[in-house]
Design a protein around this motif. Structure first.
Motif, PDB file in Angstrom:
ATOM      1  N   PRO A 211       0.800  -1.230   0.000  1.00 23.00           N
ATOM      2  CA  PRO A 211       0.000   0.000   0.000  1.00 23.00           C
ATOM      3  C   PRO A 211       0.833   1.280   0.000  1.00 23.00           C
ATOM      4  N   ASP A 212       2.022   1.264   0.647  1.00 17.41           N
ATOM      5  CA  ASP A 212       2.861   2.463   0.664  1.00 17.41           C
ATOM      6  C   ASP A 212       3.787   2.549  -0.557  1.00 17.41           C
ATOM      7  N   ARG A 213       3.704   1.550  -1.437  1.00 15.94           N
ATOM      8  CA  ARG A 213       4.439   1.521  -2.704  1.00 15.94           C
ATOM      9  C   ARG A 213       5.953   1.455  -2.506  1.00 15.94           C
ATOM     10  N   ALA A 259      -1.207  -7.926  -0.692  1.00 13.22           N
ATOM     11  CA  ALA A 259      -0.422  -7.230   0.330  1.00 13.22           C
ATOM     12  C   ALA A 259      -1.279  -6.204   1.049  1.00 13.22           C
ATOM     13  N   THR A 260      -1.157  -6.157   2.363  1.00 11.49           N
ATOM     14  CA  THR A 260      -1.744  -5.104   3.185  1.00 11.49           C
ATOM     15  C   THR A 260      -0.606  -4.380   3.905  1.00 11.49           C
ATOM     16  N   ASP A 262       0.146  -4.611   6.972  1.00  9.91           N
ATOM     17  CA  ASP A 262       0.712  -5.427   8.042  1.00  9.91           C
ATOM     18  C   ASP A 262       1.120  -6.832   7.615  1.00  9.91           C
ATOM     19  N   ALA A 263       0.561  -7.297   6.505  1.00  9.37           N
ATOM     20  CA  ALA A 263       0.803  -8.686   6.140  1.00  9.37           C
ATOM     21  C   ALA A 263       0.743  -8.861   4.628  1.00  9.37           C
ATOM     22  N   VAL A 264       1.342  -9.960   4.176  1.00  9.27           N
ATOM     23  CA  VAL A 264       1.199 -10.402   2.793  1.00  9.27           C
ATOM     24  C   VAL A 264       0.605 -11.802   2.839  1.00  9.27           C
ATOM     25  N   TYR A 265      -0.410 -12.018   2.024  1.00 16.79           N
ATOM     26  CA  TYR A 265      -1.073 -13.312   1.987  1.00 16.79           C
ATOM     27  C   TYR A 265      -0.803 -13.969   0.638  1.00 16.79           C
ATOM     28  N   VAL A 266      -0.473 -15.262   0.673  1.00 14.85           N
ATOM     29  CA  VAL A 266      -0.278 -16.025  -0.557  1.00 14.85           C
ATOM     30  C   VAL A 266      -1.024 -17.336  -0.427  1.00 14.85           C
ATOM     31  N   THR A 267      -1.485 -17.848  -1.567  1.00 14.50           N
ATOM     32  CA  THR A 267      -2.175 -19.131  -1.571  1.00 14.50           C
ATOM     33  C   THR A 267      -1.246 -20.223  -2.077  1.00 14.50           C
ATOM     34  N   GLU A 268      -1.290 -21.368  -1.416  1.00 17.70           N
ATOM     35  CA  GLU A 268      -0.591 -22.573  -1.859  1.00 17.70           C
ATOM     36  C   GLU A 268      -1.645 -23.520  -2.426  1.00 17.70           C
ATOM     37  N   ALA A 269      -1.733 -23.574  -3.743  1.00 14.50           N
ATOM     38  CA  ALA A 269      -2.819 -24.320  -4.377  1.00 14.50           C
ATOM     39  C   ALA A 269      -2.756 -25.813  -4.067  1.00 14.50           C
ATOM     40  N   ALA A 270      -1.571 -26.396  -4.108  1.00 12.09           N
ATOM     41  CA  ALA A 270      -1.468 -27.841  -3.910  1.00 12.09           C
ATOM     42  C   ALA A 270      -1.756 -28.250  -2.473  1.00 12.09           C
TER      43      ALA A 270
END
Length: 501
Positions: A211-213, A259-260, A262-270
């Motif tokens: 968000p803050d680039r 990305a936020t 405070d955190a970054v979220y990622v998905t693990e598909a498998a």
């Protein structure tokens, strides 16, 4: 669903002999695929009842971008005849039109897990990554005119793939993933020049700007195979001098990133999981599994794209394998429920409480079943926490995840044996399009597409040796001629690989 070692689309074959204590079966039974308003039957007997309004998009919609005014949505489509872009304009009814100034130079198809991105540089100008051409089209949204092109093949680079995009409009910078050259390319929007490119330790699949680039997060494939992946944290406080600040190890098949502050979220598909990364410590803080009650040992939800809803602090997850959108409480780190979506949802964006979901295959089925009929974008209001229970019940019922009393329904008496051959991600016509008869039955095929057939070919594009009339798949052709085959099932060849990787 499937055990982690089985392709997700074949969960019912992998688990048929394992579920003896309880009986699970697709809700439509043996009824054929059917497309109709409200509820449709998919191959295999599952049902889709997507929430909200279903707006038609192009063939194979993947990436989404919402305009600064929030009035226009653009959709990047991975069509079998060449990628394209669809424009959705909000009014009393949705106006849908192709973006004519993009797509003309795009190459056929998209490599597994590589997504040509779309982004806005301002209200009336869109950037469209064109995949294998190595170019990004800068197109006028009002006229459809292609104003100019950003070429990734600069400063000695060749064979670039224009993948996912992120734009910093305040600084006039566009970031582009180039998986073919394993790098991040940085461009100045005004000059279209590339001041720098940053080599990466692995193949970049998805990128997302903080968000803050000041930071760019890159979902990377494993350097040798898909058994491991990572998230690269790139310091872009000075875009002309990007620096790798950290590398965070993850599991395989990263298929979504958000990305936020405070955190970054990622998905693990498998692994059917969402990872929450602490941006201060640069480490995985929480792993949030997505499981179906009663079937926790199985996999196949295939979490893909992500969107963060700031007001509720909910994380929305496109669940491609179960045709739904998962709702995760990020504060508690748990799944609250699921919302029905169209067939194979891939990406999500939000506008206040409105949710947009791209459905790769939409709601289409029936005669001529397949992505050639076009995907859809689901548009719905985010439900309240109290309403999630009924939505979740619908998702479980549609997928056949509700246990039934008694033994499972018997297979048709004519079926004695089923042999499952897992052979990778090529479509029927690519391999067997030159087969006209199989087991004394006529076969609907397209010989001109059979470049992996008994008269196969490989175009060297004047850079390598071209091969013509090569018998590439003799064993598959022999089996097709002798036995009944189910390859021609109207499935897009890179469908599952795009989600898993």
């Amino acid at each position: 669903m499937a055990r982690s070692s089985c392709p997700a689309a074949l969960w019912w074959l992998c688990t048929a002999g394992l579920l003896t204590a309880q009986s699970y079966s697709p809700p439509a039974g043996l009824r054929p695929p059917l497309h109709r308003a409200g509820a449709s039957i998919l191959p295999g007997g599952r049902i889709v009842t997507p929430a909200g309004e279903q707006v038609p998009a192009g063939e194979g919609p993947l990436a989404l971008a919402l305009s600064p005014s929030r009035k226009t949505l653009i959709v990047s489509n991975t069509a079998t005849a060449g990628n394209s872009v669809t424009v959705l304009e909000r009014g009393k009814v949705w106006e849908v039109r192709p973006l004519s100034g993009s797509g003309g130079r795009q190459t056929l198809g998209t490599p597994a897990g590589m997504m040509p991105g779309v982004a806005y540089s301002n209200e009336h100008t869109v950037l469209v990554a064109e995949g294998g051409s190595g170019q990004i089209a800068v197109t006028d949204l009002l006229t459809g005119e292609r104003r100019r092109t950003i070429d990734l093949n600069q400063t000695g680079f060749q064979g670039s793939f224009a993948g996912d995009l992120a734009v910093d409009t305040e600084r006039g910078v566009v970031y582009a993933a180039d998986p073919a050259n394993q790098r991040l390319a940085v461009f100045e929007l005004r000059s279209r020049q590339m001041p720098v490119s940053l080599r990466l330790a692995a193949v970049p699949r998805l990128i997302n700007l903080s968000p803050d680039r000041r930071r760019l997060y890159v979902a990377l494939a494993g350097s040798q195979n898909d058994d491991a992946g990572s998230v690269g944290v790139i310091d872009v406080s000075d875009p002309s001098q990007p620096k790798l600040a950290a590398s965070i190890q993850t599991g395989c098949c990263l298929s979504g990133i958000a990305a936020t502050a405070d955190a970054v979220y990622v998905t693990e598909a498998a692994n059917d999981a969402v990872l929450a990364i602490d941006v201060q410590a640069n480490r995985v803080a929480t792993t949030i599994p997505i499981r179906i009650p009663g079937l926790e040992s199985l996999r196949g939800v295939l979490p893909a794209g992500l969107a963060f809803h700031r007001k509720t602090q909910w994380l929305l997850v496109a669940e491609a394998g179960i045709n739904a959108v998962g709702v995760i409480d990020t504060a508690a780190g748990k799944v609250l429920g699921h919302i029905p979506a169209g067939w194979f949802p891939t990406r999500i964006v939000t506008d206040a409480d409105t949710v947009f979901v791209s459905n790769l295959l939409g709601r289409e089925s029936g005669a001529g079943l397949g992505p050639q009929l076009g995907g859809t974008v689901s548009v719905f209001d985010l439900p309240t926490a109290g309403a999630l229970a009924s939505y979740t019940e619908a998702v479980l019922r549609n997928g056949g995840f509700v246990a039934r009393p008694g033994p499972p329904p018997a297979l048709p008496t004519g079926i004695r044996n089923v042999v499952l051959i897992v052979k990778g991600g090529a479509s029927f016509d690519e391999v067997l399009g030159d087969v006209t008869r199989a087991a004394e039955e006529h076969v609907m095929s397209a010989p001109r597409l059979a470049h992996l057939g008994s008269q196969g070919y490989a175009d060297g594009e004047r850079k390598r040796l071209s091969l013509q009339r090569v018998n590439i798949t003799p064993n598959q052709h022999a089996m097709a001629e002798r036995w009944t085959i189910l390859d021609n099932f109207y499935a897009e060849s890179t469908l599952e690989n795009n989600a898993r990787q």
